[in-house]
Design an enzyme around this catalytic site. Structure first.
Site, PDB file in Angstrom:
ATOM      1  N   SER A  20      43.062  36.400  51.641  1.00 14.70           N
ATOM      2  CA  SER A  20      42.461  37.405  50.761  1.00 14.70           C
ATOM      3  C   SER A  20      41.925  38.505  51.654  1.00 14.70           C
ATOM      4  O   SER A  20      42.010  38.432  52.877  1.00 14.70           O
ATOM      5  CB  SER A  20      41.324  36.795  49.923  1.00 14.70           C
ATOM      6  OG  SER A  20      40.137  36.717  50.669  1.00 14.70           O
TER       7      SER A  20
ATOM      8  N   TYR B 238      33.326  31.062  51.678  1.00 15.54           N
ATOM      9  CA  TYR B 238      34.665  31.569  51.375  1.00 15.54           C
ATOM     10  C   TYR B 238      35.208  32.402  52.539  1.00 15.54           C
ATOM     11  O   TYR B 238      36.355  32.237  52.954  1.00 15.54           O
ATOM     12  CB  TYR B 238      34.610  32.400  50.093  1.00 15.54           C
ATOM     13  CG  TYR B 238      35.951  32.862  49.593  1.00 15.54           C
ATOM     14  CD1 TYR B 238      36.828  31.963  48.984  1.00 15.54           C
ATOM     15  CD2 TYR B 238      36.352  34.189  49.713  1.00 15.54           C
ATOM     16  CE1 TYR B 238      38.059  32.386  48.508  1.00 15.54           C
ATOM     17  CE2 TYR B 238      37.576  34.609  49.237  1.00 15.54           C
ATOM     18  CZ  TYR B 238      38.426  33.703  48.640  1.00 15.54           C
ATOM     19  OH  TYR B 238      39.648  34.111  48.167  1.00 15.54           O
TER      20      TYR B 238
END
Length: 111
Positions: free
Chosen positions: A39, A52
């Site tokens: 991401s 994350y």
């Protein structure tokens, strides 16, 4: 810990088995491609997402290491890193982060 287990450990364990199989020559062929899903957080950090970001940065390192290790066996490794995507989860997180950080929702999205 769950975030790291899912995004990083799961990718590592799956890739380890894939590499093992890709090194075996069958029908005069060996090698293959491994594609991980990263991401924007694989390359940049943002507030309130330390677990994350850690997992996605780890995927970048895993991708680079496997690309070097697998190259001689014709195994390519890539990491796809899409930018910001308005998903239901992201849309839910924006106001939560704005409140927590005492920022506007526009500032949350732009940072």
């Amino acid at each position: 810990q769950k975030m790291l287990n899912v995004h990083l450990n799961g990718s590592f364990l799956t890739a380890r088995e894939a590499v093992r199989r890709m090194k075996i020559e069958e029908n005069n062929r060996k090698g293959g491609n491994i594609i991980f899903m990263g991401s924007v957080h694989s390359k940049e950090a943002s507030l309130c997402k330390s677990a994350y970001v850690t997992a996605k940065h780890g995927l970048m390192g895993l991708t680079r290491a496997l690309a070097k290790e697998g190259g001689p066996d014709l195994i390519r490794t890539n990491l796809v890193c899409p930018g910001f995507v308005e998903t239901p989860l992201v849309l839910k997180q924006i106001p939560e982060q704005a409140e927590k950080l005492k920022m506007s929702e526009e500032d949350i999205v732009s940072k």
